[in-house]
Design a protein around this motif. Structure first.
Motif, PDB file in Angstrom:
ATOM      1  N   ASP A   3       0.831  -1.198   0.000  1.00 54.47           N
ATOM      2  CA  ASP A   3       0.000   0.000   0.000  1.00 54.47           C
ATOM      3  C   ASP A   3       0.860   1.241   0.000  1.00 54.47           C
ATOM      4  OD1 ASP A   3      -1.966   1.812   0.097  1.00 54.47           O
ATOM      5  OD2 ASP A   3      -3.022   0.950   1.805  1.00 54.47           O
ATOM      6  N   THR A   5       0.261   3.944  -1.560  1.00 54.09           N
ATOM      7  CA  THR A   5      -0.496   5.190  -1.537  1.00 54.09           C
ATOM      8  C   THR A   5      -0.584   5.735  -0.127  1.00 54.09           C
ATOM      9  OG1 THR A   5      -2.581   3.985  -1.318  1.00 54.09           O
ATOM     10  CG2 THR A   5      -1.848   4.530  -3.542  1.00 54.09           C
ATOM     11  N   ARG A   6      -0.680   4.853   0.862  1.00 58.47           N
ATOM     12  CA  ARG A   6      -0.761   5.324   2.240  1.00 58.47           C
ATOM     13  C   ARG A   6       0.612   5.687   2.788  1.00 58.47           C
ATOM     14  NH1 ARG A   6      -4.774   1.535   1.788  1.00 58.47           N
ATOM     15  NH2 ARG A   6      -6.866   2.257   2.377  1.00 58.47           N
ATOM     16  N   GLU A  12      -2.371   8.635  -5.144  1.00 61.69           N
ATOM     17  CA  GLU A  12      -3.530   8.304  -5.963  1.00 61.69           C
ATOM     18  C   GLU A  12      -3.451   9.018  -7.311  1.00 61.69           C
ATOM     19  OE1 GLU A  12      -8.412   8.384  -5.695  1.00 61.69           O
ATOM     20  OE2 GLU A  12      -7.209   8.395  -3.860  1.00 61.69           O
ATOM     21  N   SER A  43     -13.245   4.232 -11.787  1.00 65.80           N
ATOM     22  CA  SER A  43     -13.528   2.980 -11.080  1.00 65.80           C
ATOM     23  C   SER A  43     -12.264   2.143 -10.912  1.00 65.80           C
ATOM     24  CB  SER A  43     -14.591   2.170 -11.830  1.00 65.80           C
ATOM     25  OG  SER A  43     -15.819   2.863 -11.875  1.00 65.80           O
ATOM     26  N   ALA A  46     -10.020   3.806  -8.298  1.00 61.24           N
ATOM     27  CA  ALA A  46     -10.534   3.563  -6.954  1.00 61.24           C
ATOM     28  C   ALA A  46     -10.230   2.140  -6.503  1.00 61.24           C
ATOM     29  CB  ALA A  46     -12.040   3.821  -6.915  1.00 61.24           C
ATOM     30  N   GLU A  47     -10.358   1.186  -7.423  1.00 61.90           N
ATOM     31  CA  GLU A  47     -10.075  -0.219  -7.110  1.00 61.90           C
ATOM     32  C   GLU A  47      -8.623  -0.387  -6.681  1.00 61.90           C
ATOM     33  OE1 GLU A  47     -11.645  -3.912  -6.617  1.00 61.90           O
ATOM     34  OE2 GLU A  47     -12.765  -2.490  -7.866  1.00 61.90           O
ATOM     35  N   ALA A  49      -6.480   2.017  -5.710  1.00 62.63           N
ATOM     36  CA  ALA A  49      -6.150   2.829  -4.540  1.00 62.63           C
ATOM     37  C   ALA A  49      -6.604   2.141  -3.254  1.00 62.63           C
ATOM     38  CB  ALA A  49      -6.788   4.207  -4.661  1.00 62.63           C
ATOM     39  N   ASP A  50      -7.752   1.462  -3.310  1.00 59.18           N
ATOM     40  CA  ASP A  50      -8.263   0.781  -2.124  1.00 59.18           C
ATOM     41  C   ASP A  50      -7.442  -0.459  -1.783  1.00 59.18           C
ATOM     42  OD1 ASP A  50     -10.248   2.641  -1.803  1.00 59.18           O
ATOM     43  OD2 ASP A  50     -11.797   1.464  -2.817  1.00 59.18           O
ATOM     44  N   LEU A  51      -7.012  -1.193  -2.821  1.00 58.56           N
ATOM     45  CA  LEU A  51      -6.304  -2.447  -2.591  1.00 58.56           C
ATOM     46  C   LEU A  51      -4.811  -2.244  -2.362  1.00 58.56           C
ATOM     47  CD1 LEU A  51      -8.021  -4.728  -5.261  1.00 58.56           C
ATOM     48  CD2 LEU A  51      -8.418  -4.707  -2.792  1.00 58.56           C
ATOM     49  N   ARG A 207      -6.060  13.718  -0.189  1.00 54.02           N
ATOM     50  CA  ARG A 207      -6.236  12.799  -1.304  1.00 54.02           C
ATOM     51  C   ARG A 207      -6.905  13.551  -2.439  1.00 54.02           C
ATOM     52  NH1 ARG A 207      -6.198   7.277  -0.045  1.00 54.02           N
ATOM     53  NH2 ARG A 207      -7.775   6.841  -1.633  1.00 54.02           N
ATOM     54  N   ARG A 209      -8.744  13.729  -6.094  1.00 56.83           N
ATOM     55  CA  ARG A 209      -9.493  13.052  -7.136  1.00 56.83           C
ATOM     56  C   ARG A 209      -9.842  14.090  -8.188  1.00 56.83           C
ATOM     57  NH1 ARG A 209     -10.811   8.070  -5.973  1.00 56.83           N
ATOM     58  NH2 ARG A 209     -12.193   7.977  -7.763  1.00 56.83           N
TER      59      ARG A 209
END
Length: 210
Positions: A3, A5-6, A12, A43, A46-47, A49-51, A207, A209
């Motif tokens: 991860d 991104t964190r 992102e 989409s 987002a997929e 970035a979340d994973l 973050r 977007r």
């Protein structure tokens, strides 16, 4: 998955740029109107970035992402089109990981997109090619060490369009980079994105977007 991104090394915005480039190169003719394409892109971003950014091509959630394309008649894609997209997407992530001298410098004007941004150093002759370049093309240490200061999104884009040996030989000046059609298309897009200062980049609570 890693991860990043964190952790702040891959943002992102970097992921969005990677997905955009993969769509452009994987599907030169993308059917569907602009809004549909944008929704699919968001989409996928987002997929990922979340994973978290995968540390190998095999770990990209291909089945999940492919569902956005396969069977969608509006895009006119078949299953055999999808592997090319994932190949390009992984190349973008690899480029992000290999981006040299990614330490953020003070804010300034990016030499490519000309936005006031947190800057990074880009070696016009990538450091990984120095021994190879010296044997085949010669060159002084001063030539090898020449850098330009560009923002991280532009830096990632530069390393995604060509391998480092090609950058070293064919695109080793700012003028040559700016002559690339791919760079001009990327600059046109990235100028519409949020400005990020060094302080913004280090703030993990921010973050962006589109």
């Amino acid at each position: 998955m890693t991860d990043l991104t964190r952790e702040g090394s891959i943002t992102e915005a970097d992921i969005e740029a990677a997905v955009r480039l993969a769509l452009q190169r994987g599907f030169p003719v993308l059917h569907g109107d602009a809004l549909e394409v944008e929704c699919v892109r968001e989409s996928i971003v987002a997929e990922l970035a979340d994973l978290g950014v995968p540390d190998s091509e095999e770990k990209i959630p291909k089945d999940t992402i492919a569902e956005y394309f396969v069977g969608n008649e509006k895009f006119g894609m078949d299953e055999e089109d999808i592997p090319g997209f994932f190949k390009v997407l992984w190349e973008q992530f690899e480029a992000l990981r290999k981006t040299e001298d990614d330490e953020l410098l003070d804010d300034g004007v990016c030499q490519l997109c000309e936005r006031p941004m947190a800057l990074t150093r880009h070696h016009l002759i990538p450091r990984t090619t120095w021994d190879w370049y010296a044997k085949r093309h010669g060159g002084t240490k001063e030539l090898m060490a020449k850098v330009t200061l560009i923002c991280r999104p532009c830096h990632s884009a530069v390393h995604s369009f060509h391998d480092e040996k090609t950058l070293a030989v064919e695109y080793n000046t700012v003028e040559k980079l700016l002559a690339l059609e791919e760079i001009q298309k990327f600059i046109k897009w990235v100028r519409s994105q949020p400005i990020r200062t060094k302080q913004d980049s280090l703030n993990k609570n921010i973050r962006y977007r589109k």
